[in-house]
Design a protein around this motif. Structure first.
Motif, PDB file in Angstrom:
ATOM      1  N   SER A 237      41.965  38.590  48.244  1.00  0.00           N
ATOM      2  CA  SER A 237      42.215  39.876  48.875  1.00  0.00           C
ATOM      3  C   SER A 237      43.516  39.834  49.672  1.00  0.00           C
ATOM      4  N   ASP A 275      40.821  48.424  37.095  1.00  0.00           N
ATOM      5  CA  ASP A 275      39.366  48.559  37.223  1.00  0.00           C
ATOM      6  C   ASP A 275      38.625  48.136  35.962  1.00  0.00           C
ATOM      7  N   LEU A 278      38.004  44.254  35.860  1.00  0.00           N
ATOM      8  CA  LEU A 278      37.262  43.539  36.900  1.00  0.00           C
ATOM      9  C   LEU A 278      35.893  43.123  36.377  1.00  0.00           C
ATOM     10  N   ASN A 281      30.872  41.620  40.472  1.00  0.00           N
ATOM     11  CA  ASN A 281      31.005  41.060  41.823  1.00  0.00           C
ATOM     12  C   ASN A 281      32.443  40.682  42.178  1.00  0.00           C
ATOM     13  N   GLU A 282      33.413  41.238  41.442  1.00  0.00           N
ATOM     14  CA  GLU A 282      34.814  40.959  41.747  1.00  0.00           C
ATOM     15  C   GLU A 282      35.468  42.237  42.247  1.00  0.00           C
ATOM     16  N   SER A 283      36.157  42.126  43.381  1.00  0.00           N
ATOM     17  CA  SER A 283      36.811  43.293  43.969  1.00  0.00           C
ATOM     18  C   SER A 283      38.289  43.274  43.629  1.00  0.00           C
ATOM     19  N   VAL A 287      44.159  45.680  48.879  1.00  0.00           N
ATOM     20  CA  VAL A 287      43.524  46.685  49.715  1.00  0.00           C
ATOM     21  C   VAL A 287      44.603  47.308  50.605  1.00  0.00           C
TER      22      VAL A 287
END
Length: 485
Positions: A237, A275, A278, A281-283, A287
């Motif tokens: 992240s 998107d 992905l 459980n992967e973001s 951000v």
């Protein structure tokens, strides 16, 4: 004084990240850390040792023997290349073996004349000089299928090849070789008019015997302060909503940064930013998510897929057979061999077998056609496949290689492929320009071979982008100091 130093986080210890760190550490203006996901530096440069011989399983060549090429100049400075010598063709009449997969030898002179004509129709200058071709054909594959026979037909020494039963094997070999440069299976969907710029001098320079990219990497790392690179820190992240930016790693470590330079491969950006790619459980990596234009550039840019396999034979193989270099010229009927079809159908993708200097090591390249199967094949399966195919060609049993070395770049989630490639119908230049632009008042910057339109896919291109972004931050820092003084 240390409190005044800006904190710079570089994501990725490939050539771009290392180049950026080397520049940023020169003036002691910054606190620099490189977060590297794996246990080693180098990224797509990966050198392994085989019986004391350094072998590159990733980046292999230096593209352009000129002082305009920073990698060539560094390699020369460190004594890793001689920096002399005339250009020698990859294949030549005195050493190249052209053998059909049923064991029938072909005149090397004839095959190499065909190769020279193939080079003439794939030459970048020729393609740029005829932009109408890009409108007439859908991709490089359709262009080569149509235009290459026309060139052979014009010459009495090669036109008879078109009528021969082995033309398909010759053309397929050349096509697949070109496909390893394009990174696209059989050049299908490859753009015809490229934007890549060749540098002067020898196009593909190898390191001198006993040296490899790992040797250059070791020299470059010696200039970095101790503990600049933190290994096993996969970044999950990059949060620019916080101030300063917060960078979080998979192991839980977190780092604050005034500026972040992202150098991870395009394939990973595709996996972590889009998107549709992905996994559970992967973001998303960023951000907030990257702006729409940058996401579109990441989606549209092509990321090439190719494989490289190193084979170690024993001394008996080296002395008994001429394998330096050997072209695999497949006849269609030999692809129907029951053993090949049942046990290793991907063996028909082997293109050439070339000796590495005066050693028992040989390399073969494969394009993207059956790459996933080859990357998932065991070393034993690859050894058996090579032994069987060579046995067919030499018409007697050939011992298996005693060592097989490869890295699955496409299947490795830290890379997801090889390098940027130009796809038909894609504004590659525009996409690269968009991708390289910094965001959020230079808090988020981008480097790597995917961010330089003239030299994408190269090590020197990656190096220059690292220097580019470091120079940008140094300039900003000096401007800030000037306003404060």
């Amino acid at each position: 004084m240390d409190e005044d130093r800006q904190k710079i986080i570089i994501v990725g210890a490939g050539m771009a990240g290392i180049a950026a760190a080397r520049e940023l550490c020169k003036g002691h203006l910054f606190d620099v850390k490189i977060l590297e996901a794996s246990h080693r530096a180098g990224g797509r440069m990966f050198t392994t040792d085989v019986d004391g011989v350094p072998v590159d399983l990733g980046a292999t060549f230096i593209h352009g023997s000129t002082n305009e090429n920073v990698i060539y100049e560094l390699a020369k400075q460190f004594g890793l290349i001689s920096g002399s010598g005339e250009w020698r063709p990859m294949w030549n009449e005195s050493t190249t073996s052209a053998i059909l997969t049923n064991g029938e030898p072909l005149p090397s002179k004839t095959v190499l004349e065909c190769w020279e004509k193939f080079l003439s129709v794939t030459d970048e200058d020729s393609l740029r000089a005829s932009p109408l071709w890009a409108q007439q054909y859908n991709d490089l594959y359709s262009y080569l299928v149509a235009e290459y026979p026309k060139v052979l037909e014009k010459d009495d020494s090669t036109k008879e090849i078109l009528k021969s039963p082995y033309y398909s094997g010759i053309f397929e070999c050349f096509l697949k070789f070109q496909a390893t440069l394009e990174g696209v299976a059989e050049c299908k969907c490859s753009g015809i008019e490229g934007i890549y710029c060749d540098l002067p001098g020898i196009r593909d320079v190898r390191f001198d015997e006993g040296h490899a990219y790992g040797c250059l990497l070791k020299m470059l790392l010696e200039d970095l302060p101790k503990d600049t690179i933190l290994y096993s820190r996969e970044v999950v992240s990059i949060n620019t909503e916080s101030n300063p930016t917060m960078v979080k790693c998979k192991n839980g470590d977190q780092f604050e940064a005034d500026h972040v330079i992202v150098t991870i491969p395009l394939g990973v950006l595709k996996r972590r930013c889009l998107d549709e790619n992905l996994v559970s459980n992967e973001s998303p990596l960023f951000v907030p998510p990257l702006p729409a234009d940058k996401l579109k550039a990441i989606r549209d840019l092509g990321f090439g897929q190719l494989g490289k396999i190193m084979l170690k034979f024993d001394q008996e193989i080296t002395s008994r057979y001429n394998l330096a270099p050997l072209m695999f010229l497949w006849r269609p009927e030999d692809k129907e061999d029951p053993i090949i079809k049942q046990s290793f159908p991907w063996a028909t993708e082997f293109i050439t077998l070339e000796r590495i200097y005066n050693t028992n090591l040989y390399e073969t390249w494969v394009d993207a056609t059956s790459l996933s199967s080859i990357e998932s094949a065991s070393e034993e399966e690859i050894a058996e496949a090579i032994s069987y195919v060579l046995g067919k060609m030499f018409k007697h049993p050939v011992p298996k290689p005693v060592g097989v070395y490869k890295h699955g770049w496409s299947s490795d989630p830290l890379f997801c492929g090889a390098y940027v490639t130009h796809l038909a119908g894609v504004d590659t230049s525009g996409c690269i320009f968009t991708l390289e632009q910094p965001l959020y008042n230079n808090r988020l910057l981008f480097a790597g071979e995917a961010t330089i339109k003239e030299f994408y896919s190269t090590v020197h291109g990656a190096y220059w982008t690292g220097v580019r972004e470091a120079t940008r931050l140094v300039k900003i820092r000096h401007q800030l100091n000037s306003r404060q003084s």
